[in-house]
Design an enzyme around this catalytic site. Sequence first.
Site, PDB file in Angstrom:
ATOM      1  N   GLY A  99      94.133  79.885  74.534  1.00 39.33           N
ATOM      2  CA  GLY A  99      93.411  79.559  73.311  1.00 39.33           C
ATOM      3  C   GLY A  99      93.399  80.702  72.322  1.00 39.33           C
ATOM      4  O   GLY A  99      94.415  81.045  71.727  1.00 39.33           O
ATOM      5  N   GLY A 112      90.819  78.804  79.356  1.00 40.10           N
ATOM      6  CA  GLY A 112      89.609  79.625  79.301  1.00 40.10           C
ATOM      7  C   GLY A 112      89.862  81.065  79.681  1.00 40.10           C
ATOM      8  O   GLY A 112      90.163  81.364  80.832  1.00 40.10           O
ATOM      9  N   PRO A 162      94.187  73.160  71.622  1.00 44.97           N
ATOM     10  CA  PRO A 162      93.742  72.600  70.341  1.00 44.97           C
ATOM     11  C   PRO A 162      92.524  73.390  69.871  1.00 44.97           C
ATOM     12  O   PRO A 162      91.552  73.516  70.618  1.00 44.97           O
ATOM     13  CB  PRO A 162      93.363  71.154  70.697  1.00 44.97           C
ATOM     14  CG  PRO A 162      93.162  71.135  72.179  1.00 44.97           C
ATOM     15  CD  PRO A 162      93.935  72.269  72.761  1.00 44.97           C
ATOM     16  N   MET A 163      92.596  73.951  68.665  1.00 43.01           N
ATOM     17  CA  MET A 163      91.477  74.766  68.163  1.00 43.01           C
ATOM     18  C   MET A 163      91.137  74.329  66.741  1.00 43.01           C
ATOM     19  O   MET A 163      91.959  74.474  65.828  1.00 43.01           O
ATOM     20  CB  MET A 163      91.834  76.256  68.220  1.00 43.01           C
ATOM     21  CG  MET A 163      91.950  76.782  69.643  1.00 43.01           C
ATOM     22  SD  MET A 163      92.418  78.533  69.747  1.00 43.01           S
ATOM     23  CE  MET A 163      94.203  78.432  69.531  1.00 43.01           C
ATOM     24  N   HIS A 188      88.976  73.341  81.307  1.00 41.67           N
ATOM     25  CA  HIS A 188      88.399  74.573  80.763  1.00 41.67           C
ATOM     26  C   HIS A 188      87.431  75.067  81.835  1.00 41.67           C
ATOM     27  O   HIS A 188      86.448  74.395  82.136  1.00 41.67           O
ATOM     28  CB  HIS A 188      87.680  74.287  79.445  1.00 41.67           C
ATOM     29  CG  HIS A 188      87.172  75.516  78.760  1.00 41.67           C
ATOM     30  ND1 HIS A 188      86.995  75.577  77.395  1.00 41.67           N
ATOM     31  CD2 HIS A 188      86.812  76.738  79.234  1.00 41.67           C
ATOM     32  CE1 HIS A 188      86.532  76.791  77.081  1.00 41.67           C
ATOM     33  NE2 HIS A 188      86.418  77.500  78.189  1.00 41.67           N
ATOM     34  N   GLN A 204      95.461  65.708  69.939  1.00 35.87           N
ATOM     35  CA  GLN A 204      94.172  65.602  70.629  1.00 35.87           C
ATOM     36  C   GLN A 204      93.246  64.683  69.850  1.00 35.87           C
ATOM     37  O   GLN A 204      92.986  64.909  68.664  1.00 35.87           O
ATOM     38  CB  GLN A 204      93.480  66.950  70.818  1.00 35.87           C
ATOM     39  CG  GLN A 204      92.274  66.749  71.752  1.00 35.87           C
ATOM     40  CD  GLN A 204      91.419  67.962  71.986  1.00 35.87           C
ATOM     41  OE1 GLN A 204      90.915  68.559  71.039  1.00 35.87           O
ATOM     42  NE2 GLN A 204      91.233  68.332  73.249  1.00 35.87           N
ATOM     43  N   CYS A 218      84.649  69.376  74.187  1.00 38.39           N
ATOM     44  CA  CYS A 218      83.998  70.044  73.054  1.00 38.39           C
ATOM     45  C   CYS A 218      82.496  69.787  73.078  1.00 38.39           C
ATOM     46  O   CYS A 218      82.059  68.643  73.131  1.00 38.39           O
ATOM     47  CB  CYS A 218      84.582  69.541  71.738  1.00 38.39           C
ATOM     48  SG  CYS A 218      83.840  70.345  70.315  1.00 38.39           S
TER      49      CYS A 218
END
Length: 326
Positions: A227, A206, A11-12, A165, A63, A93
């Site tokens: 990602g 990551g 999710p970005m 991550h 998410q 985050c």
Amino acid sequence: MTHSCRLSVAPMLDWTDRHCRYFHRLMTKETLLYTEMVTTGAIIHGKGDFLAYNEEEHPLALQLGGSNPEDLAKCAKLAQERGYDEINLNVGCPSDRVQNGRFGACLMAEPQLVADCVAAMKEVVDVPVTVKTRIGIDDQDSYEFLTDFVSIVSEKGGCEQFTIHARKAWLSGLSPKENREIPPLDYPRAYQLKQDFSHLTIAINGGVKSLEEAKVHLQHLDGVMIGREAYQSPYLLASVDQELFGSNAPVKKRSEIVEEMYPYIEAQLAKGAYLGHITRHMLGLFQNMPGARQWRRHISENAHKPGSGLEVLQDALAKIPKELNV
């Protein structure tokens, strides 16, 4: 629908919107796709439909960002009703905006609250409820800190799947971008976590830049989440099904993928969408190929013009040398 976390696209925020996900899905049927993080407040109180997606995007995970168990349960129930395949809680985050709302990476310091959140969601949905987190926060970065978190959230919350991550998050002093780059990666810590919690599903996120790297991680873990690389060089997704899921389907050419976007783009433009919002996700498709710069430049310079349509992509595609047959 059952789905695998063997490979997923992270999710970005500002990147993995529904146009991006539709584009990615043209390249891979098996990869699990995630929405951008959506806050419980946006879903419950916001104007607009924050849960909209295209049916073609499945398997698709939502998410959520939040820390109120009741609100998260309400949103999870709505998401299941809308057909999402998984609900994921953001505990990774590190941005200030997120901390002020008391969700994201700062929740790592409150594992019992995270457990309550997961339990509340699991009570009202049948789809998997998963957690995405970091290996630590600030100076709380011992392996014990991570194992305590996972123990409590899995045992008291019932969470069976974690995406780790493999960096810690600094909650102050670093921007979200710096938090994705500066804290060092520690893959062995995630591998150790899988050994110590072999009954849980553990995926890593990551710094993964290729399917070859993903295969190495998959010798130790259940899943790999890619990602930025999947966004900036999206064509790596075109061979995921063959390389990681045993598909015999032919790998699509880049030009085929562009042409397969045409009907979607026409339909979206007819609904009033803006071409640049769709084509921005396609800029990296010819990464490292002759003509890639001209492709990017033509789209960047023309997609924002009023009334621009498919001809922008058709003309950009013509900048790629035909003899490459890509």
